[in-house]
Design an enzyme around this catalytic site. Structure first.
Site, mmCIF file in Angstrom:
data_model
loop_
_atom_site.group_PDB
_atom_site.id
_atom_site.type_symbol
_atom_site.label_atom_id
_atom_site.label_comp_id
_atom_site.label_asym_id
_atom_site.label_seq_id
_atom_site.Cartn_x
_atom_site.Cartn_y
_atom_site.Cartn_z
ATOM 1 N N VAL A 158 45.430 52.578 -39.687
ATOM 2 C CA VAL A 158 45.291 51.186 -39.242
ATOM 3 C C VAL A 158 46.592 50.398 -39.383
ATOM 4 O O VAL A 158 46.700 49.294 -38.862
ATOM 5 C CB VAL A 158 44.130 50.440 -39.946
ATOM 6 C CG1 VAL A 158 42.792 51.070 -39.617
ATOM 7 C CG2 VAL A 158 44.356 50.339 -41.448
ATOM 8 N N TYR A 204 46.629 43.065 -54.079
ATOM 9 C CA TYR A 204 45.263 43.237 -53.550
ATOM 10 C C TYR A 204 44.574 41.878 -53.422
ATOM 11 O O TYR A 204 43.920 41.597 -52.421
ATOM 12 C CB TYR A 204 44.490 44.167 -54.484
ATOM 13 C CG TYR A 204 43.158 44.657 -53.950
ATOM 14 C CD1 TYR A 204 43.092 45.695 -53.017
ATOM 15 C CD2 TYR A 204 41.960 44.107 -54.402
ATOM 16 C CE1 TYR A 204 41.866 46.160 -52.550
ATOM 17 C CE2 TYR A 204 40.736 44.571 -53.942
ATOM 18 C CZ TYR A 204 40.687 45.595 -53.018
ATOM 19 O OH TYR A 204 39.475 46.051 -52.559
ATOM 20 N N ASP A 253 39.389 56.980 -38.878
ATOM 21 C CA ASP A 253 39.840 57.191 -40.262
ATOM 22 C C ASP A 253 41.127 58.008 -40.267
ATOM 23 O O ASP A 253 41.396 58.793 -39.360
ATOM 24 C CB ASP A 253 38.753 57.903 -41.069
ATOM 25 C CG ASP A 253 38.863 57.646 -42.555
ATOM 26 O OD1 ASP A 253 38.015 56.930 -43.109
ATOM 27 O OD2 ASP A 253 39.830 58.167 -43.189
ATOM 28 N N LYS A 311 43.352 40.332 -49.901
ATOM 29 C CA LYS A 311 41.943 40.033 -49.604
ATOM 30 C C LYS A 311 41.745 38.536 -49.340
ATOM 31 O O LYS A 311 40.879 38.150 -48.560
ATOM 32 C CB LYS A 311 41.041 40.555 -50.717
ATOM 33 C CG LYS A 311 41.016 42.085 -50.830
ATOM 34 C CD LYS A 311 40.518 42.775 -49.546
ATOM 35 C CE LYS A 311 40.332 44.283 -49.737
ATOM 36 N NZ LYS A 311 39.858 44.968 -48.512
HETATM 37 N N1 LIG Z 1 34.738 50.358 -53.760
HETATM 38 C C1 LIG Z 1 34.833 49.134 -54.231
HETATM 39 O O1 LIG Z 1 34.553 48.880 -55.435
HETATM 40 C C2 LIG Z 1 35.237 47.987 -53.332
HETATM 41 C C3 LIG Z 1 35.061 46.673 -53.789
HETATM 42 C C4 LIG Z 1 35.449 45.607 -52.985
HETATM 43 C C5 LIG Z 1 35.981 45.852 -51.739
HETATM 44 N N2 LIG Z 1 36.151 47.136 -51.312
HETATM 45 C C6 LIG Z 1 36.757 47.328 -49.984
HETATM 46 O O2 LIG Z 1 35.893 48.094 -49.178
HETATM 47 C C7 LIG Z 1 36.655 48.867 -48.248
HETATM 48 C C8 LIG Z 1 36.228 50.325 -48.326
HETATM 49 O O3 LIG Z 1 36.430 50.802 -49.647
HETATM 50 P P1 LIG Z 1 35.745 52.138 -50.182
HETATM 51 O O4 LIG Z 1 35.398 51.884 -51.603
HETATM 52 O O5 LIG Z 1 34.692 52.608 -49.246
HETATM 53 O O6 LIG Z 1 37.006 53.117 -50.152
HETATM 54 P P2 LIG Z 1 37.078 54.713 -49.936
HETATM 55 O O7 LIG Z 1 38.399 55.096 -50.495
HETATM 56 O O8 LIG Z 1 35.853 55.372 -50.454
HETATM 57 O O9 LIG Z 1 37.107 54.856 -48.351
HETATM 58 C C9 LIG Z 1 38.142 54.265 -47.626
HETATM 59 C C10 LIG Z 1 38.332 55.023 -46.335
HETATM 60 O O10 LIG Z 1 39.414 54.382 -45.634
HETATM 61 C C11 LIG Z 1 40.284 55.377 -45.161
HETATM 62 N N3 LIG Z 1 41.636 54.835 -45.038
HETATM 63 C C12 LIG Z 1 42.489 54.474 -46.050
HETATM 64 N N4 LIG Z 1 43.639 54.047 -45.537
HETATM 65 C C13 LIG Z 1 43.528 54.133 -44.189
HETATM 66 C C14 LIG Z 1 44.391 53.843 -43.119
HETATM 67 N N5 LIG Z 1 45.637 53.390 -43.333
HETATM 68 N N6 LIG Z 1 43.947 54.021 -41.855
HETATM 69 C C15 LIG Z 1 42.699 54.489 -41.624
HETATM 70 N N7 LIG Z 1 41.845 54.809 -42.595
HETATM 71 C C16 LIG Z 1 42.258 54.631 -43.874
HETATM 72 C C17 LIG Z 1 40.222 56.512 -46.176
HETATM 73 O O11 LIG Z 1 40.632 57.752 -45.605
HETATM 74 C C18 LIG Z 1 38.745 56.482 -46.547
HETATM 75 O O12 LIG Z 1 37.988 57.312 -45.693
HETATM 76 C C19 LIG Z 1 38.127 48.623 -48.601
HETATM 77 O O13 LIG Z 1 38.659 47.661 -47.724
HETATM 78 C C20 LIG Z 1 38.072 48.090 -50.026
HETATM 79 O O14 LIG Z 1 39.169 47.267 -50.312
HETATM 80 C C21 LIG Z 1 35.785 48.202 -52.067
#
Ligand SMILES: NC(=O)c1ccc[n+]([C@@H]2O[C@H](COP(=O)([O-])OP(=O)(O)OC[C@H]3O[C@@H](n4cnc5c(N)ncnc54)[C@H](O)[C@@H]3O)[C@@H](O)[C@H]2O)c1
Length: 252
Positions: A63, A155, A36, A159
């Protein structure tokens, strides 16, 4: 112990969905490499896991950086001796910018992280997986990967690219024992959607038109259960699938 003797790398594993997946995997016997960007959350999560007796290793990773991705995999192999599962979960939002409002900086950031991160992680891990004749990649897509109007332009494009990479990798490397699937959630209760600072209000209005048809938000643990199934041998016949986890929202 559905993941006994397995080692999983989880990008974005210090918060939200990634952390819930890491927890679910650890409870099923996997050793976890948490990768992370957020150093504070990373340290806290690794300490939390270690205190619970889980095998956890933390690596600070952006990443979007090739160097960091190389280090993430190399350090995990050095620490645990193997990798069996890669969960590409790190991702960011685009402030729901509609096409005419897309800012280059947002486009580049979202593409670099949400698309480039998945490509870079997969590119690095695949030689290892094909050499051992097994391996699982799980990508966090979104319902915007399967629909057109439920997010901003960048986005949604990002995706869709994740969905495409998922199918492409499954198709090309399936014969060598690699499985690659994606999960496409609607809304999940995490920090990702808590702040609306800087949102494009036109994009937001358009993207939320059908929101009253959406069920209650999922919990990160709901998504982790799916990721657990997809990582285990229970799903050994599933490859190249982008699985909607939206309680039927997109089926309407
Ligand atoms: N929460 C939602 O409603 C939702 C819905 C559909 C898809 N998603 C997808 O699920 C995944 C996780 O989302 P989440 O809701 O847990 O988000 P979150 O913000 O709670 O957690 C994301 C984590 O990724 C880390 N991160 C961000 N950019 C980074 C980078 N460049 N390198 C390394 N780490 C990085 C952040 O520090 C954080 O710990 C994402 O890909 C998001 O697009 C989320």
């Amino acid at each position: 112990m559905r993941l006994a003797n397995k080692v999983a790398i989880i990008t974005g594993g210090a918060n939200g969905i990634g952390k819930a997946i890491a927890t679910a995997y650890a409870k099923e016997g996997a050793k976890i490499s948490i990768a992370d960007f957020n150093e504070k959350a990373l340290t806290a999560t690794v300490d939390e896991f270690t205190a619970q007796g889980f095998g956890a290793f933390g690596v600070k990773v952006n990443v979007a950086s090739e160097e960091d991705i190389q280090k993430m995999v190399d350090d995990t192999v050095a620490h645990f001796g193997q990798v069996d599962i890669l969960v590409n979960c790190a991702g960011v939002l685009d402030n729901i910018q509609a096409a005419h409002n897309v800012e280059d900086a947002i486009w580049n950031r979202v593409m670099d992280i949400n698309v480039g991160g998945v490509m870079r992680g997969s590119r690095k891990i695949l030689p290892l997986f094909t050499e051992q004749g097994s391996g699982v990649i799980i990508n966090l897509a979104s319902i915007t990967a399967l629909t057109g109007g439920r997010g901003g332009l960048t986005y949604t494009a990002a995706k869709h690219a994740v969905a495409g990479m998922t199918k492409n990798i499954a198709s090309m490397y399936g014969p060598q024992g690699v499985r690659c699937n994606a999960i496409a959630p609607a809304q999940v209760e995490t920090g990702l959607t808590q702040s609306m600072d800087g949102y494009d209000m036109f994009g937001f209005k358009q993207a939320t038109r059908a929101v009253d048809l959406m069920g209650p938000p999922a919990l990160p643990e709901d998504i982790a259960n799916i990721a657990l199934f997809l990582a285990s041998d229970e799903s050994k016949t599933i490859n190249g699938v982008v699985l909607a986890a939206d309680a039927g929202w997109s089926a309407y």
